[in-house]
Design a protein around this motif. Sequence first.
Motif, PDB file in Angstrom:
ATOM      1  N   LEU A   1      32.034  46.058  38.076  1.00  0.00           N
ATOM      2  CA  LEU A   1      32.411  44.772  37.502  1.00  0.00           C
ATOM      3  C   LEU A   1      31.129  43.960  37.386  1.00  0.00           C
ATOM      4  O   LEU A   1      30.463  43.695  38.388  1.00  0.00           O
ATOM      5  CB  LEU A   1      33.415  44.055  38.404  1.00  0.00           C
ATOM      6  N   SER A   2      30.782  43.573  36.186  1.00  0.00           N
ATOM      7  CA  SER A   2      29.473  42.938  35.998  1.00  0.00           C
ATOM      8  C   SER A   2      29.552  41.593  35.270  1.00  0.00           C
ATOM      9  O   SER A   2      28.515  41.055  34.888  1.00  0.00           O
ATOM     10  CB  SER A   2      28.534  43.883  35.230  1.00  0.00           C
ATOM     11  N   TYR A   3      30.742  41.067  35.072  1.00  0.00           N
ATOM     12  CA  TYR A   3      30.860  39.728  34.490  1.00  0.00           C
ATOM     13  C   TYR A   3      30.780  38.741  35.647  1.00  0.00           C
ATOM     14  O   TYR A   3      31.759  38.476  36.346  1.00  0.00           O
ATOM     15  CB  TYR A   3      32.179  39.600  33.726  1.00  0.00           C
ATOM     16  N   LYS A   4      29.581  38.206  35.881  1.00  0.00           N
ATOM     17  CA  LYS A   4      29.315  37.497  37.140  1.00  0.00           C
ATOM     18  C   LYS A   4      30.098  36.202  37.279  1.00  0.00           C
ATOM     19  O   LYS A   4      30.306  35.723  38.393  1.00  0.00           O
ATOM     20  CB  LYS A   4      27.811  37.243  37.299  1.00  0.00           C
ATOM     21  N   GLU A   5      30.578  35.644  36.154  1.00  0.00           N
ATOM     22  CA  GLU A   5      31.383  34.424  36.253  1.00  0.00           C
ATOM     23  C   GLU A   5      32.728  34.681  36.935  1.00  0.00           C
ATOM     24  O   GLU A   5      33.404  33.742  37.361  1.00  0.00           O
ATOM     25  CB  GLU A   5      31.611  33.819  34.869  1.00  0.00           C
ATOM     26  N   HIS A   6      33.130  35.968  37.016  1.00  0.00           N
ATOM     27  CA  HIS A   6      34.397  36.310  37.662  1.00  0.00           C
ATOM     28  C   HIS A   6      34.229  36.773  39.104  1.00  0.00           C
ATOM     29  O   HIS A   6      35.215  36.885  39.831  1.00  0.00           O
ATOM     30  CB  HIS A   6      35.122  37.409  36.876  1.00  0.00           C
ATOM     31  N   LEU A   7      33.026  37.082  39.505  1.00  0.00           N
ATOM     32  CA  LEU A   7      32.797  37.650  40.838  1.00  0.00           C
ATOM     33  C   LEU A   7      32.663  36.530  41.864  1.00  0.00           C
ATOM     34  O   LEU A   7      32.285  35.400  41.536  1.00  0.00           O
ATOM     35  CB  LEU A   7      31.535  38.511  40.824  1.00  0.00           C
ATOM     36  N   PRO A   8      33.011  36.838  43.136  1.00  0.00           N
ATOM     37  CA  PRO A   8      33.313  38.149  43.707  1.00  0.00           C
ATOM     38  C   PRO A   8      34.808  38.458  43.689  1.00  0.00           C
ATOM     39  O   PRO A   8      35.637  37.588  43.472  1.00  0.00           O
ATOM     40  CB  PRO A   8      32.827  37.980  45.150  1.00  0.00           C
ATOM     41  N   VAL A   9      35.135  39.719  43.982  1.00  0.00           N
ATOM     42  CA  VAL A   9      36.533  40.126  44.147  1.00  0.00           C
ATOM     43  C   VAL A   9      37.005  39.596  45.500  1.00  0.00           C
ATOM     44  O   VAL A   9      36.422  39.919  46.541  1.00  0.00           O
ATOM     45  CB  VAL A   9      36.669  41.662  44.097  1.00  0.00           C
ATOM     46  N   SER A  10      38.050  38.771  45.494  1.00  0.00           N
ATOM     47  CA  SER A  10      38.570  38.238  46.755  1.00  0.00           C
ATOM     48  C   SER A  10      39.862  38.928  47.181  1.00  0.00           C
ATOM     49  O   SER A  10      40.185  38.960  48.363  1.00  0.00           O
ATOM     50  CB  SER A  10      38.808  36.732  46.634  1.00  0.00           C
ATOM     51  N   GLN A  11      40.609  39.462  46.230  1.00  0.00           N
ATOM     52  CA  GLN A  11      41.849  40.176  46.527  1.00  0.00           C
ATOM     53  C   GLN A  11      42.025  41.315  45.531  1.00  0.00           C
ATOM     54  O   GLN A  11      41.573  41.224  44.386  1.00  0.00           O
ATOM     55  CB  GLN A  11      43.076  39.262  46.408  1.00  0.00           C
ATOM     56  N   VAL A  12      42.698  42.371  45.973  1.00  0.00           N
ATOM     57  CA  VAL A  12      43.191  43.407  45.074  1.00  0.00           C
ATOM     58  C   VAL A  12      44.689  43.525  45.327  1.00  0.00           C
ATOM     59  O   VAL A  12      45.125  43.741  46.464  1.00  0.00           O
ATOM     60  CB  VAL A  12      42.497  44.758  45.301  1.00  0.00           C
ATOM     61  N   VAL A  13      45.478  43.322  44.274  1.00  0.00           N
ATOM     62  CA  VAL A  13      46.934  43.394  44.380  1.00  0.00           C
ATOM     63  C   VAL A  13      47.379  44.715  43.756  1.00  0.00           C
ATOM     64  O   VAL A  13      47.162  44.956  42.567  1.00  0.00           O
ATOM     65  CB  VAL A  13      47.609  42.200  43.672  1.00  0.00           C
ATOM     66  N   VAL A  14      47.968  45.587  44.577  1.00  0.00           N
ATOM     67  CA  VAL A  14      48.364  46.937  44.159  1.00  0.00           C
ATOM     68  C   VAL A  14      49.882  46.959  44.002  1.00  0.00           C
ATOM     69  O   VAL A  14      50.623  46.575  44.921  1.00  0.00           O
ATOM     70  CB  VAL A  14      47.906  47.986  45.190  1.00  0.00           C
ATOM     71  N   GLY A  15      50.350  47.442  42.833  1.00  0.00           N
ATOM     72  CA  GLY A  15      51.767  47.338  42.534  1.00  0.00           C
ATOM     73  C   GLY A  15      52.550  48.629  42.509  1.00  0.00           C
ATOM     74  O   GLY A  15      53.729  48.635  42.826  1.00  0.00           O
ATOM     75  N   ASP A  16      51.936  49.751  42.148  1.00  0.00           N
ATOM     76  CA  ASP A  16      52.714  50.970  41.932  1.00  0.00           C
ATOM     77  C   ASP A  16      52.501  51.947  43.082  1.00  0.00           C
ATOM     78  O   ASP A  16      52.000  53.046  42.905  1.00  0.00           O
ATOM     79  CB  ASP A  16      52.311  51.601  40.603  1.00  0.00           C
TER      80      ASP A  16
END
Length: 1333
Positions: A764-779
């Motif tokens: 992930l290299s779009y720095k305006e969106h970083l950092p990842v704070s959560q990952v929501v897993v659905g399936d």
Amino acid sequence: MSLYVCGFSCGFGGGFVGWFLLVWFLVSFFFTETLGCKKCDEPLVSALPHSSFSSSSSMTSSYMPGYAKLNKRGGAGGWSPSDSDHYQWLQVDFGNRKQISAIATQGRYSSSDWVTQYRMLYSDTGRNWKPYHQDGNIWAFPGNTNSDSVVRHDLQHAVIARYVRIVPLDWNGEGQIGLRIEVYGCSYWADVINFDGHVVLPYRFRNKKMKTLKDVISLKFKTSESEGVIFHGEGQQGDYITLELKKAKLVLNLNLGSNQLGSIYGHTSVMTGSLLDDHHWHSIIIERHGRNINLTLDRHMQHFRTNGEFDYLDLDYEITFGGMPFSGKPSSNSRKNFKGCMESINYNGNNITDLAKRKKLEPSNVGNLSFSCVEPHTVPVFFNATSYLEVPGRPSQDLFSVSFLFRTWNPSGLLVFSHFADDLGNVEIDINEGKVSVHINVTQVKKNRIDISSGSGLNDGQWHEVRFLAKENFAVLTIDGDEASAVRTNSPLQVKTGDKYLFGGFPIQMNDSDHPLFQHSFQGCMQFIHVDDQLVDLHAVEQGQLGSFANVTIDMCAIIDRCVPNHCEHDGKCTQTWDSFKCTCDGTGYSGATCHNSIHELSCEAYKHLGKTSNYYWIDPDGSGALGPLKVYCNMTEDKVWTTVYHDLQMQTSMGGNSLEKLSVLQLNYSATMDQISAITSSAEYCEQFISYSCKMSRLLNTPEGNPYTWWVGKANEKHYYWGGSGPGIQKCACGIERNCTDPKYYCNCDADYKQWRKDTGMLSYKEHLPVSQVVVGDVDRPGSEAKISVGPVRCQGDRNYWNAASFVTSSSYLHFSTFQGETSADISFYFKTSASDGVFLENLGNTDFIKLELKSATEVSFSFDVGNGPVEIVVRSSNQLNDDQWHRVNAERNVKQASLQVDQLPVEVRKAPTEGHTRLELYSQLYVGAAGGQRGFLGCIRSLRMNGVTLDLEERAKVTPGVKPGCSGHCTSYGMYCANGGKCVEKYNGYSCDCSKTAYDGPFCIKDVGAFFEEGMWLRYNFHSPGTSMKDLVSRTLLSSTDPDTTAPDLNLNKEELSFSFSTTKSPCVLLYISSYTQDFMAVLVKPSGNLQIRYSLGGTKEPYNIDVDHRNMANGQPHTVNITRNGRDIVLQLDHYPPTSYSLPTASDIQFNSPKALFLGKVIEIGKIDQDIYKYNTPGFTGCLSRVQFNQIAPLKAALRPTNASSHVHIQGELVESNCGASPLTIPPMSAATDPWHLDSASADFPYNGQAIGDGVNRNSAIIGGVIAVVIFTILCTLVFLIRYMFRHKGTYHTNEAKGAESAESADAAIMNNDPNFTETIDESKKEWLI
């Protein structure tokens, strides 16, 4: 300033509360209090009768205070007292309370009498005076310079009072005190309620419950008590709001809701203000919108957010003013009720005071509620450093009794001193280091002194009671009425009271023998002074009817809390004395007089350009801003510097299997806050974060058209539906972008829903969106569904702020920015380079205030400013020229304590701020960078300009500004020195890099040794010419030539050589290095059987080679050794390790040219033709050990072998070459001195948690040393065992012949040897690699 009032000042801190709420409150208040607004600037004095004026004295009836009206000539043209001293005052009674906005003065008409400086006191009652405060000080107004001109001062904040008293501080030296005044303001009226400490006033809700998202509560209060509940409301669900006084500070407790499980804890407590028990009016406004709160006390607003997750305040039945409702619960009744006065109470638009006066509210049955303010009977007395108060006692009594209340900030001072009658001794009561001490000097016994003490921390600004009683053979000291802690003594004592008592100090005319032991006078306030069980009438003392005094003020306590508001930033601890405050910055990561300056660099980029290497460092991305320092890993092994921030999520975290939840949330907790990481990403050139989703029957993005099953949350809690290797707005994985997914119908491998494990990964290299704070897993809730999540650390590259620069090419060019906001604290830092001798760096102006930084001359930088006390200039002078076209760093700071300026590493120039005076820097113009009006502009470059932690974007502004260019060249002139060991500095747009290609070193600064371990029988040959080329090929000449072009002879004969390397070995004899030729010439460096080093030259002209023997130490001791050999013609210079260089000379018969060099050998000589006999003997079994940073002229053979370069084709290796630094010399670059290295740790800061040096995991220093010693011992034992084992099982190498069998059929002699000698196939096994690397 212009003030408008409607009942009271219209100024209202609306903050974030919506406009409709503000309008609703103001309209409701205005219509209940008054009918309209008007400008609060009416003259209040001119229409008053003479009876409204009073004074300390008057010279004659013509100088009476009633003549002290502005521009009037009645009487003698103004007021003048009988004596011109500091005890005079002029007082005006307005008849009722007024709001005062300005004051103006004149001297006495047509005379030499005028006041040049004065103070203004105000009061509601003509007693208990309060001095006007401004900028945290008791304000001294500048007065007149002649008798008739008017000097007006608009008050920084309005005051409300009935009485005003003017106290002259200084006057015309050729005349005396003469004064005419006018006071400007307007009428003021408000309903007042008096609370007696028992009564409570409830406001009951119409619907029994009140659920509010927004609240506005305002009131004014005054009290002499330090404790008391001002209002309280609560609900059955656990919500509550309470405003109360604790230790004369205001505390707001608020809870919008908690849950029983404890996962949501809503209690929030905020403290503000100090010394609120002074019985003067204080205003409070509380504005709440959800969890956002503005708490304003006396114009000082504090913003905060409540804890928890709820937004509504749920109250039941009522909110009570003046105390807690009586509930019968012990906890609810433990708090004291409020005792004092309140006015203008307004709760969400309801005028509580008006409702109470109209009997619409029913007070509690306990106590009395009245509508006029009851004034206390206390008379405080104020002492300064040269004060004393003398009062008479009842002489010759056998009981000595004194009691009083005091408050002070000073840890030490004299409280009371008195002589016993009949020369029986004396009593002295002091405050010493925050304790009250009593010293009784007894003259009739051998043990002539009795000492007792009690209390602690009594210099906290609070009122404390002291009671001391002494009689025959008994004395007792009681503090704050605590009889249980009273200190008693039964020492022999005879008491007979004297005729006078001295408080706070002593007269100058006292004999030295009469002086108390304690020489420090008391600074602070006292009240309720009792001597011999009688209350001292201080008004009688003031009128000269009783005792005497000097430099005290009666009926006023002018105490100031200099720590509220706290000028110590970044959680610095504020401590104070009566006159000043001090900030303790330990453990904050900041330094300076107000803990304003970060002790850390702003980024990894900054550390790199200070010569630091890869490690963990503390950085502070916004410098002096609100964000604190954070610990990151700085990777400086590449050309770019990488900043890495880690989190706590394990790689390959498993999800699913038997999950009952449709959505599973993975939370990432970083070693920094989101704001800190955002500061890093916003200033970086590029950021990335690895993310991976391994799946088995678990769909990811559900592409191409479905709603995604899994997403990640980034900065600002935004959801993102793209995956690593893709970009925003594209609901795809990397394989979907590259069109190589497992199933081409989908855009992610996992979306194919296979039962086999698949994976989607990427950056992930779009720095305006970083950092990842959560990952929501659905399936992952289906049978058989499984997934594994991996998220890497955030990695950012570069620092745009550090290199943000502009070049000013004309003296009239400048950049402009918005006004600099640095009222009480300002720091400015930047780099500059110029060849001009002067020029203005930047300037910002106000009406009279200004701030400016300039290059005054080629050796001087100036920092000047004015905050209202007159211009101040600080100049730093350098012994070196500053216009040398190299980068120089400037750091300027100004705060309420001091101003400072530093240039480069020169000593800091500091100027203390005046103890009293203006402290706020008020600027209005734009900020100009590079020039100032009417002055010579700056010619050159300015880089990394930061003001209060904010980097100004010079480059962006320069793009649209004529005469200014973005960026700046010439970084190597300043930073080229960091490219060590012959590395070449290469200019870049944003900085520089070091080219190490012509050196034997590697790394960003060419300081990393490139070396290798040589197993027995292994060797390396470097051919000076490529296969198939003429030996006179130009490339070969270039490789062989030294840095001096004169050494490149047409026939490739060398007149000079430079050879350097380091090695370590335990075997002797051996050949370290050998240079062969197409003739009989050679050069060799050997280790003799004795372990001594020998350098051997054979250049022709002599029968035997010329040998240099270094016999003074054994070189085969396993330690790294450095060898540097330089030959120029016949002269040879040898330097070994740290020993001084030694000069040698070739014999006169020897040639001085090294003819036709052919190859360089390391570890062993494998050469066709005749070889020197000693070298032949030393060649078996060969060198075993380490060689590092080998360089011959511009050739680095080991580096060519280990790093793929253009020279790699010249290298031939027999055996496996394993890279290692075991032969590296331990000292490769001189360390910075402790004086110039800001990250140097001395003993004073060894325990400091935020030092700028590379920090590991906080291991104790002593433990580290002990551990290091143990590690060295263990390592030495292991090495010895390994060498013994290798010696016992070593493979015997044999040297067959110079002409190997099979040479006829082989392509070369080397190939023949390799074909026929199996010993050359030896390699190092993996276990040896581990301990060698």
